[in-house]
Scaffold this active site. Structure first.
Site, PDB file in Angstrom:
ATOM      1  N   ASP A   1       0.814  -1.216   0.000  1.00 18.57           N
ATOM      2  CA  ASP A   1       0.000   0.000   0.000  1.00 18.57           C
ATOM      3  C   ASP A   1       0.848   1.267   0.000  1.00 18.57           C
ATOM      4  O   ASP A   1       0.307   2.373  -0.062  1.00 18.57           O
ATOM      5  CB  ASP A   1      -0.973   0.007   1.188  1.00 18.57           C
ATOM      6  CG  ASP A   1      -0.290  -0.103   2.542  1.00 18.57           C
ATOM      7  OD1 ASP A   1       0.709  -0.835   2.651  1.00 18.57           O
ATOM      8  OD2 ASP A   1      -0.756   0.536   3.507  1.00 18.57           O
TER       9      ASP A   1
ATOM     10  N   HIS B   1      -3.274   7.687   7.259  1.00 23.04           N
ATOM     11  CA  HIS B   1      -3.198   6.220   7.301  1.00 23.04           C
ATOM     12  C   HIS B   1      -4.321   5.653   8.183  1.00 23.04           C
ATOM     13  O   HIS B   1      -4.087   4.927   9.145  1.00 23.04           O
ATOM     14  CB  HIS B   1      -1.823   5.780   7.816  1.00 23.04           C
ATOM     15  CG  HIS B   1      -1.454   4.374   7.432  1.00 23.04           C
ATOM     16  ND1 HIS B   1      -1.669   3.305   8.252  1.00 23.04           N
ATOM     17  CD2 HIS B   1      -0.874   3.859   6.309  1.00 23.04           C
ATOM     18  CE1 HIS B   1      -1.233   2.196   7.678  1.00 23.04           C
ATOM     19  NE2 HIS B   1      -0.741   2.507   6.496  1.00 23.04           N
TER      20      HIS B   1
END
Length: 312
Positions: free
Chosen positions: A67, A269
């Protein structure tokens, strides 16, 4: 100097948010921008942004989880098609070079510009007359690094009134004075920098952290930072889950910002479990209880990095 988030989700993209990528816009300082992490879909996010790949100068990868880097091969190969012909430098943990070269070789991608890949294990990574970049190892499941971007102090403002009285106009003599050199004015008088140069502008510090549990490296990298970017994957009610998965909570991010004496904290995040604005707001409320100058990072929003004196 400005922050521009293009991905704020953890793990996988969602309908609301993309996976991790962040640009540090340095248009006034270097006429370029630097990219921190490059999750899948980053080049699509750049197409929706005021950024241009032709202006991309450096990419810093915090760690090698998908990611944070699955968007790299596509972005690198597309850059030339968008006018990018200047050198590009990648910085990241050991293994980054193998990942990039394998992806480009197997796909037979052609790169028409110089691509340098610098693998590192922390320390000083780059320095020139305007910036210095330092890195330290964080506490994550795999090697994950944080980056400290240090802008060097800028020369103070010249007193144009005094200079004009001696016949000095903007030009080469201005440059010499800003570099600390004395000059001879047209009227024959020697002018020293101390006579006409104001106090230097203090350089700014931006800290961008990869995935991490709370650790001392977070504090040292963020000491006195004008802007600090810290993962906030979970609410503190899931502190044990955060620990087990080598992540941090919003409260822990705020505690780190307070301990480091940072001036502004950007939370990013976010776990995909937090979909609604109400759920995200809980993360912000939790952080603000410890550190008032906390803000949720929003994608496609420009965040100026403000100097200590209030200037951008």
């Amino acid at each position: 100097m400005e922050l521009y988030f293009m991905g704020t989700n953890a793990g996988v993209p969602s309908l609301e948010r993309n996976v991790t990528s962040l640009a540090l816009r340095l248009f006034d300082e270097r006429r370029s921008f630097w990219l921190f992490d490059c999750g899948e879909g980053t080049q699509h996010q750049i197409l929706r942004s005021p950024l241009k790949l032709s202006k991309l100068e450096k990419i810093f990868i915090t760690h090698l989880h998908g990611d944070h880097l699955f968007g790299l091969p596509g972005l690198i190969s597309s850059r030339a098609y968008q006018g990018g012909n200047t050198p590009l430098t990648l910085y990241g943990p050991p293994g980054l070079k193998q990942y990039i070269t394998t992806s480009l070789n197997i796909s037979e991608s052609r790169i028409d510009y110089r691509l340098d890949i610098v693998e590192h294990e922390g320390g000083k990574l780059f320095e020139d007359e305007t910036f210095c970049i330092e890195s330290e190892l964080l506490d994550h499941r795999i090697a994950s690094y944080g980056y400290r971007v240090i802008e060097k102090d800028l020369p103070g403002k010249l007193d144009s009134v005094i200079l004009a009285s001696h016949g000095i106009k903007p030009g080469p003599l201005y440059g010499k004075l800003k570099r600390g050199e004395s000059v001879e004015a047209p009227d024959g008088v020697t002018i020293t920098p101390d006579e006409v140069l104001g106090r230097p502008k203090q350089g700014r510090i931006v800290t961008i952290l990869g995935d991490t549990r709370p650790c001392q490296a977070v504090i040292s990298l963020s000491e006195g930072a004008d802007a600090m970017v810290h993962e906030s994957t979970f609410l503190d009610e899931l502190a044990q889950t955060a620990y087990d998965y080598h992540h941090s909570t919003a409260k822990q991010a705020a505690e780190a910002a307070k301990a480091a004496g940072a001036k502004q904290l950007y939370l990013t995040h976010f776990s995909s479990r937090y979909k609604s604005e109400e759920q995200l707001h809980r993360l912000l409320v939790e952080a603000k209880q410890t550190f008032a100058n906390a803000e949720l990072a929003r994608e496609h929003v420009i965040y100026p990095v403000v100097r200590a004196d209030g200037e951008e």
